[in-house]
Design a protein around this motif. Structure first.
Motif, PDB file in Angstrom:
ATOM      1  N   LEU A   1      53.171  -8.383   7.065  1.00  0.00           N
ATOM      2  CA  LEU A   1      53.637  -9.761   7.161  1.00  0.00           C
ATOM      3  C   LEU A   1      52.705 -10.701   7.863  1.00  0.00           C
ATOM      4  N   PHE A   2      51.802 -10.157   8.929  1.00  0.00           N
ATOM      5  CA  PHE A   2      50.558 -10.636   9.665  1.00  0.00           C
ATOM      6  C   PHE A   2      49.332 -11.156   8.520  1.00  0.00           C
ATOM      7  N   ILE A   3      49.390 -10.319   7.577  1.00  0.00           N
ATOM      8  CA  ILE A   3      48.261 -10.627   6.411  1.00  0.00           C
ATOM      9  C   ILE A   3      48.448 -11.844   5.851  1.00  0.00           C
ATOM     10  N   TRP A   4      49.529 -12.581   5.904  1.00  0.00           N
ATOM     11  CA  TRP A   4      49.747 -13.888   5.281  1.00  0.00           C
ATOM     12  C   TRP A   4      49.547 -14.976   6.244  1.00  0.00           C
ATOM     13  N   LEU A   5      48.992 -14.596   7.445  1.00  0.00           N
ATOM     14  CA  LEU A   5      48.452 -15.741   8.320  1.00  0.00           C
ATOM     15  C   LEU A   5      47.113 -16.260   7.786  1.00  0.00           C
ATOM     16  N   MET A   6      46.415 -15.017   6.962  1.00  0.00           N
ATOM     17  CA  MET A   6      45.176 -15.498   6.680  1.00  0.00           C
ATOM     18  C   MET A   6      45.107 -16.680   5.544  1.00  0.00           C
ATOM     19  N   PRO A   7      45.785 -16.719   4.580  1.00  0.00           N
ATOM     20  CA  PRO A   7      45.886 -17.666   3.490  1.00  0.00           C
ATOM     21  C   PRO A   7      46.598 -19.147   4.532  1.00  0.00           C
ATOM     22  N   LEU A   8      47.691 -18.744   5.321  1.00  0.00           N
ATOM     23  CA  LEU A   8      48.080 -19.851   6.085  1.00  0.00           C
ATOM     24  C   LEU A   8      47.013 -20.545   6.973  1.00  0.00           C
ATOM     25  N   THR A   9      46.094 -20.027   7.461  1.00  0.00           N
ATOM     26  CA  THR A   9      44.921 -20.694   8.098  1.00  0.00           C
ATOM     27  C   THR A   9      44.070 -21.334   7.226  1.00  0.00           C
ATOM     28  N   PHE A  10      43.876 -20.949   6.146  1.00  0.00           N
ATOM     29  CA  PHE A  10      43.118 -21.611   5.006  1.00  0.00           C
ATOM     30  C   PHE A  10      44.067 -23.020   4.605  1.00  0.00           C
ATOM     31  N   ILE A  11      45.393 -22.977   4.626  1.00  0.00           N
ATOM     32  CA  ILE A  11      46.087 -23.959   4.238  1.00  0.00           C
ATOM     33  C   ILE A  11      45.958 -25.035   5.395  1.00  0.00           C
ATOM     34  N   ILE A  12      46.045 -24.669   6.633  1.00  0.00           N
ATOM     35  CA  ILE A  12      45.947 -25.340   7.566  1.00  0.00           C
ATOM     36  C   ILE A  12      44.558 -26.483   7.413  1.00  0.00           C
ATOM     37  N   SER A  13      43.625 -25.551   7.236  1.00  0.00           N
ATOM     38  CA  SER A  13      41.927 -26.201   7.552  1.00  0.00           C
ATOM     39  C   SER A  13      42.004 -27.005   6.253  1.00  0.00           C
TER      40      SER A  13
ATOM     41  N   ILE B   1      42.361 -17.702  -3.066  1.00  0.00           N
ATOM     42  CA  ILE B   1      41.522 -16.657  -3.116  1.00  0.00           C
ATOM     43  C   ILE B   1      42.140 -15.748  -2.062  1.00  0.00           C
ATOM     44  N   ASN B   2      42.678 -16.324  -0.883  1.00  0.00           N
ATOM     45  CA  ASN B   2      43.294 -15.612   0.193  1.00  0.00           C
ATOM     46  C   ASN B   2      44.281 -14.930  -0.104  1.00  0.00           C
ATOM     47  N   VAL B   3      45.144 -15.698  -0.956  1.00  0.00           N
ATOM     48  CA  VAL B   3      46.560 -15.386  -1.434  1.00  0.00           C
ATOM     49  C   VAL B   3      46.360 -14.093  -2.131  1.00  0.00           C
ATOM     50  N   LEU B   4      45.319 -14.107  -2.856  1.00  0.00           N
ATOM     51  CA  LEU B   4      45.014 -12.876  -3.964  1.00  0.00           C
ATOM     52  C   LEU B   4      44.537 -11.601  -2.867  1.00  0.00           C
ATOM     53  N   TYR B   5      43.899 -11.968  -1.767  1.00  0.00           N
ATOM     54  CA  TYR B   5      43.325 -10.886  -0.831  1.00  0.00           C
ATOM     55  C   TYR B   5      44.670 -10.428  -0.156  1.00  0.00           C
ATOM     56  N   ALA B   6      45.511 -11.228   0.282  1.00  0.00           N
ATOM     57  CA  ALA B   6      46.652 -10.840   1.109  1.00  0.00           C
ATOM     58  C   ALA B   6      47.699  -9.827  -0.228  1.00  0.00           C
ATOM     59  N   THR B   7      47.646 -10.296  -1.393  1.00  0.00           N
ATOM     60  CA  THR B   7      48.333  -9.547  -2.198  1.00  0.00           C
ATOM     61  C   THR B   7      47.826  -8.310  -2.338  1.00  0.00           C
ATOM     62  N   MET B   8      46.581  -8.191  -2.463  1.00  0.00           N
ATOM     63  CA  MET B   8      45.860  -6.875  -2.554  1.00  0.00           C
ATOM     64  C   MET B   8      46.203  -5.886  -1.650  1.00  0.00           C
ATOM     65  N   PHE B   9      46.143  -6.577  -0.155  1.00  0.00           N
ATOM     66  CA  PHE B   9      46.435  -5.868   0.931  1.00  0.00           C
ATOM     67  C   PHE B   9      48.096  -5.443   1.032  1.00  0.00           C
ATOM     68  N   ALA B  10      48.898  -6.328   0.683  1.00  0.00           N
ATOM     69  CA  ALA B  10      50.234  -5.849   0.773  1.00  0.00           C
ATOM     70  C   ALA B  10      50.614  -5.006  -0.298  1.00  0.00           C
ATOM     71  N   CYS B  11      50.064  -5.045  -1.447  1.00  0.00           N
ATOM     72  CA  CYS B  11      50.161  -4.038  -2.423  1.00  0.00           C
ATOM     73  C   CYS B  11      49.863  -2.764  -2.207  1.00  0.00           C
ATOM     74  N   ALA B  12      48.635  -2.568  -1.669  1.00  0.00           N
ATOM     75  CA  ALA B  12      47.925  -1.331  -1.333  1.00  0.00           C
ATOM     76  C   ALA B  12      49.164  -0.707  -0.289  1.00  0.00           C
ATOM     77  N   ALA B  13      49.489  -1.656   0.924  1.00  0.00           N
ATOM     78  CA  ALA B  13      50.092  -1.080   1.868  1.00  0.00           C
ATOM     79  C   ALA B  13      51.421  -0.527   1.535  1.00  0.00           C
ATOM     80  N   GLN B  14      51.989  -1.146   0.490  1.00  0.00           N
ATOM     81  CA  GLN B  14      53.450  -0.926  -0.155  1.00  0.00           C
ATOM     82  C   GLN B  14      53.042   0.533  -1.144  1.00  0.00           C
ATOM     83  N   PHE B  15      52.268   0.369  -2.069  1.00  0.00           N
ATOM     84  CA  PHE B  15      52.268   1.423  -2.970  1.00  0.00           C
ATOM     85  C   PHE B  15      51.353   2.694  -2.646  1.00  0.00           C
ATOM     86  N   GLY B  16      50.715   2.413  -1.430  1.00  0.00           N
ATOM     87  CA  GLY B  16      49.693   3.329  -1.173  1.00  0.00           C
ATOM     88  C   GLY B  16      50.316   4.522  -0.115  1.00  0.00           C
TER      89      GLY B  16
END
Length: 810
Positions: free
Chosen positions: A74-86, A102-117
C-alpha cells in the motif's frame, strides 16, 4: 492455484518478462525530457497499466491485509501520489504529468513482484527475467562493439527512414576518452552501474547452486560482463563496485564468500589477459568502420576467454563448492567469521586506492585509455567537481520548493536559473538529489521510509531464515543495492527500464520477507475485509485512467508527427494546423506542440501580415508560458513576437524577465545592452535626456553584471569546465563603445571597443567597432595607424566614416 489466480499470474509474469527482454532496446526507455524520448516510454506505460489492471483482478481474489508486508504494498502508492501533488505549480506541467505515470509503473512493478514473488515459481521467473535479460544486453553490447548487431542482416538499427545501420545508435559512445561501451543505454556510466549488479549477481548464483549446468551458464557470462564493465571507462563505477561487494559479502557464510571471491578473481585474471585483444578491435572498428577480420579476432578471443573462465569456475565449484562445502563450513565456524573477508576487502581496496592515486606502474598492464581513466581518479577531476556543483545548485532550487517539490522533470526545467556557471546538463547526476527537487521533503521522506522499511524487514527476515530459504530472493538485494548506490552519483533512474528493474527487485524483497500475521479485533477485521476489496477496486480505476491518458498522449504524438510530415511535404497550412490542434487536444500542455504551433502562426503573420495570426500566436505563447514558465524556447518565441512589432520596450522587458530565468545566457546580456542603447538613442534623438540617461545607465549596469560573472568564472577550480561561452561580444562592445563615445567618455569607449575589434566572428560588427575605436582614439589625439590602414584597405570609404564620427555626425 485457482484457475483465476493462475490466469492473472501467467499474464502478469508474461507482461513483466516482455518488458524486461524487449523494452531496453528503445534507449533503455530514457526519459530525456524531450519529444523524441516519449513515445517508447508511453507505449510501455500502456503495457504497465494493463499489468496493473491484471494485478488488481488478482488482488480481488488473493490479496489480504494480513501482515506488515501488506502495508508496504500500500505504501508504495504514496510515491506516485507525491508526484501528483507536485504537479500543482510544477516547473514543467508536461514532464510532471509524465513522471506521475512513470511512478505508477514503478509502483505496479513493486506491487506485482511483492504479490507474485511469494511463490517459488514466481520468484524464479522474476529472477530469471532480471538476470537473463541483462545477459542478453551484455551480448548485444559486444555485437555492437565488434561492429555488427544486425543478426545476419535481420535487424536494421537506423533511426532514419530509408537508411540501414548494422549497429545500435551510440551503443559505442565515442568521446574525448575514446570509444566507450554503452550497449542499449547509450550512456556508459549507467551501463557500468547495471553491470555491477549483473556481475555480482552472476557470481552469487554460482555459489548458490549445486547444478553444474547453472554454474556453467552463469560462469560463461562473467568474463563478458567484466570486460564490458572495463570498456565503459566509468570511473564512478570502478569506485562503487567494491562498496557493493562490501554490502553483499557479510550476508554470506565465509565459505561462500571465499568461493565468490575466487570466482571473481578467476574472472578478473582472465579478463586482464584478454582485455587488450578485445579492446583494440572495438576501438579500431569504432574509429575506422567495420572490419570482418578484426571482429572475428575479437569474438574468438572473447569466446575463448569466457569458455576458459567458465570451465575453471565449474571445476572449482564441483570440487570445492559441492564436495567440500559442508566439511569446510563446519571448520570455518567462529564468531564474526562473515566479517573476515569484507575486512580483507577493505584492506585490498585501500591498497588499490594507493596504486591508483600514486599512478603505480602496475596499472600500465591495462590498455592506455583504461589506464588513463583509472589513473585520473581523484576528487579534483572535472566530473567530480561538476557533480558537486550540480548538487549545490539543486539544493538552491530545492529551497524555493521545499515541501512538495517543483514536479517531475524539475531539474531539467529550472537548473539554468540556479546554476553556478553556464554548464549544460538536464540531469542532476543523482537520483536522490533529483527526486528531492521533484517532490520535495515529503516525497524524499516517502522514498527513504520505503527503502528503510524494505531493507530493514528483508535483512531481519534474512537473518532469521534457514540458509536455503534466505537465498531465494538474495539476487534482488544485490541488484537493488547496486542500482541504488550507483544512481546516487548518476542519472541511472532517468532510464525508465532501470527504474522499473529497481522497483521490481524491491517488491521481490518484500515477497521474500517473512512476517507475523496481524492480530486484530473482530470489528477491525470486518473493516479490513471491506478495505481488501476497496484497494483493488481503486487500482482498477488507476489502471484505466493511466491506459486512457497514455493512449491519448500516444495519439497526440502521432498527430504531431503527421503535422511534421505535412510540413516536409508542404501540405496546406490549415491541414497542418488541424493535426497540431488534435495533438494539443490530446496533450494541451505539451511544449513541443505549442511551440510548433506558435512558430507556424508567426510565419503565417510574416507572410500575410494578418493580425489574426499574430493574435493567435500571442495566445499560444501565453498558454505555453503558463504550462512551461521556465522553458527558454517559450521565452524566445515571446521575444520574437515583440520584435515582429518592433516593440523595443516590450522586447527589453521580456529579455529582462528571461535574464532572471537564465542568468548565464550571454546572448541575453547582449540583447539587453543593444536594446537599452537603441532606446536611449531614440530618447536622445527626441531630446528626452532623462530617458536617455536611464536607458544608457541600465546598459552600463548590465555590462557590469557581465564583468562580475566573468570574474566568478575565473574562480572556478582548475579541473572544472566553465560550460557555455560567456564573453563580451562585438555587438555588445560596439553598443557600449558608441554609447560612451557619445557621452564623451573616449578612454572607456576605446577600452570596450577594443574587445569588439578582437572579435572577428562577424565582419560588419567588427568593422563598426573598429570605426568607432579609431574615432575614440582620434578624440584622445592618438591613432593606431596599423589598424587604421587595415580598415581603409578593406574599404577606402571608411576614412570618411571615421571622420564623420569624430565630427559628431553619427
Amino acid at each position: 492455484m485457482s484457475e483465476k489466480h493462475a490466469m492473472t499470474f501467467w499474464i502478469s509474469l508474461a507482461i513483466m518478462l516482455l518488458f524486461l527482454f524487449i523494452s531496453p532496446y528503445q534507449r533503455g526507455l530514457f526519459n530525456g525530457l524531450g519529444m523524441t524520448f516519449e513515445k517508447p516510454i508511453l507505449t510501455w506505460l500502456v503495457f504497465g497499466s494493463v499489468l496493473l489492471l491484471v494485478l488488481a483482478i488478482n488482488l480481488f481474489y488473493q490479496w489480504k491485509l494480513e501482515s506488515k508486508n501488506s502495508f508496504l504494498s500500500l505504501f508504495i502508492w504514496l510515491m506516485p501520489l507525491t508526484f501528483i501533488i507536485s504537479t500543482f505549480g510544477a516547473a514543467s506541467s508536461h514532464m510532471a504529468w509524465l513522471m506521475v505515470v512513470i511512478n505508477v509503473l514503478y509502483a505496479t512493478m513493486f506491487a506485482c513482484a511483492a504479490q507474485f514473488g511469494k511463490s517459488i515459481l514466481g520468484v524464479k521467473l522474476i529472477e530469471i527475467g532480471v538476470v537473463a535479460s541483462g545477459y542478453v544486453i551484455v551480448i548485444f553490447g559486444f555485437l555492437n562493439w565488434f561492429g555488427d548487431a544486425s543478426l545476419f542482416g535481420i535487424m536494421n538499427w537506423s533511426e532514419v527512414p530509408g537508411q540501414v545501420s548494422k549497429v545500435y545508435s551510440n551503443a559505442v559512445w565515442v568521446d574525448s576518452n575514446g570509444p566507450r561501451l554503452t550497449s542499449v543505454f547509450q550512456y556508459p556510466n549507467t551501463y557500468a552501474g547495471y553491470l555491477i549488479a549483473l556481475l555480482i549477481s552472476g557470481a552469487f548464483l554460482i555459489t548458490r547452486t549445486r547444478r553444474l549446468s547453472i554454474v556453467a551458464v552463469n560462469a560463461l557470462l562473467l568474463v563478458p560482463i567484466l570486460l564490458s564493465f572495463m570498456l565503459t571507462l566509468s570511473r564512478g563505477a570502478y569506485v562503487i563496485i567494491p562498496v557493493v561487494l562490501l554490502l553483499v559479502l557479510p550476508f554470506l557464510g565465509l565459505f561462500r564468500q571465499l568461493l565468490m571471491m575466487i570466482y571473481l578473481a578467476v574472472t578478473g585474471i582472465t579478463m586482464l589477459i584478454v582485455l587488450n585483444k578485445v579492446s583494440e578491435p572495438g576501438i579500431t572498428i569504432a574509429q575506422s568502420g567495420y572490419n570482418a577480420e578484426l571482429a572475428s579476432s575479437g569474438w574468438l578471443t572473447l569466446l575463448a576467454a569466457a569458455l576458459l573462465s567458465a570451465a575453471l569456475i565449474t571445476v572449482i565449484h564441483y570440487f570445492a563448492g559441492i564436495k567440500l562445502e559442508e566439511a569446510v563450513s563446519r571448520k570455518l565456524r567462529f564468531k564474526f567469521a562473515q566479517l573476515v573477508l569484507p575486512a580483507a576487502l577493505v584492506v585490498f581496496g585501500a591498497i588499490g586506492a594507493y596504486l591508483v592515486l600514486t599512478n603505480s606502474p602496475v596499472l600500465k598492464v591495462l590498455p592506455e585509455n583504461i589506464h588513463t581513466r583509472i589513473a585520473n581518479i581523484n576528487f579534483e577531476q572535472h566530473s567530480v567537481l561538476e557533480r558537486g556543483t550540480f548538487y549545490v545548485d539543486a539544493l538552491k532550487a530545492f529551497k524555493d520548493y521545499p515541501v512538495f517539490g517543483a514536479g517531475g522533470g524539475a531539474w531539467g526545467a529550472v537548473y539554468e536559473k540556479y546554476q553556478n556557471n553556464p554548464y549544460l546538463s538536464r540531469q542532476a547526476h543523482s537520483f536522490f538529489i533529483q527526486h528531492l527537487l521533484d517532490v520535495g521533503l515529503v516525497g524524499i521522506l516517502v522514498l527513504l521510509v520505503l527503502l528503510i522499511a524494505v531493507y530493514y524487514r528483508y535483512i531481519r527476515s534474512y537473518v532469521a531464515q534457514s540458509a536455503k530459504d534466505r537465498e531465494t530472493h538474495f539476487v534482488f538485494y544485490i541488484v537493488s543495492v547496486a542500482l541504488l548506490l550507483h544512481s546516487a552519483i548518476d542519472f541511472d533512474l532517468s532510464f525508465v527500464y532501470i527504474g522499473a528493474v529497481l522497483f521490481l527487485c524491491l517488491g521481490a524483497l518484500v515477497a521474500g520477507t517473512t512476517a507475523k500475521p496481524l492480530t486484530v479485533q473482530t470489528k477491525t477485521q470486518d473493516q479490513i475485509m471491506r478495505f481488501e476489496k476497496i484497494y483493488p477496486a481503486v487500482l482498477v480505476i488507476v489502471s484505466l485512467i493511466c491506459i486512457f491518458a497514455s493512449l491519448r498522449q500516444i495519439n497526440g504524438t502521432s498527430q504531431f508527427q503527421q503535422a511534421q510530415a505535412g510540413l516536409q511535404q508542404q501540405k496546406p497550412f490549415n491541414e497542418i494546423m488541424a493535426s497540431l490542434d488534435k495533438a494539443l487536444s490530446a496533450s494541451p500542455g505539451n511544449p513541443t506542440y505549442l511551440l510548433q504551433k506558435g512558430a507556424l502562426l508567426l510565419q503565417a503573420y510574416e507572410q500575410t501580415k494578418s493580425e489574426s495570426y499574430y493574435t493567435q500566436a500571442q495566445e499560444v505563447v501565453a498558454l505555453a508560458k503558463k504550462y512551461e514558465p521556465f522553458n527558454r524556447n517559450v521565452f524566445e518565441q515571446e521575444y520574437s513576437l515583440a520584435l515582429k512589432k518592433n516593440d523595443l520596450i516590450k522586447a527589453e522587458q521580456i529579455a529582462e524577465e528571461g535574464l532572471k530565468l537564465i542568468p548565464w545566457e550571454i546572448n541575453l546580456y547582449d540583447r539587453l545592452i543593444a536594446l537599452n542603447y537603441q532606446l536611449g538613442e531614440q530618447a536622445r534623438a527626441a531630446g528626452n535626456s532623462e530617458a536617455n540617461k536611464r536607458y544608457w545607465d541600465k546598459a552600463e549596469d548590465i555590462y557590469a553584471q557581465v564583468l562580475d560573472r566573468q570574474s566568478q568564472l575565473e574562480k572556478l577550480p582548475t579541473g572544472q569546465a566553465q560550460g557555455r561561452a560567456f564573453n563580451v561580444s562585438a555587438n555588445m562592445a560596439s553598443a557600449l563603445g558608441q554609447m560612451r563615445f557619445i557621452r564623451g567618455d573616449y578612454a572607456n569607449a576605446e577600452e570596450v571597443l577594443a574587445v569588439g575589434v578582437r572579435d572577428t566572428s562577424d565582419e560588419n560588427l567588427n568593422r563598426t567597432a573598429t570605426r568607432w575605436l579609431l574615432a575614440a582614439q582620434q578624440k584622445q589625439n592618438k591613432l593606431d595607424q596599423a589598424l587604421f590602414d587595415q580598415l581603409i584597405a578593406k574599404d577606402p570609404a571608411e576614412k570618411q566614416n571615421v571622420e564623420a564620427i569624430v565630427s559628431g555626425n553619427f
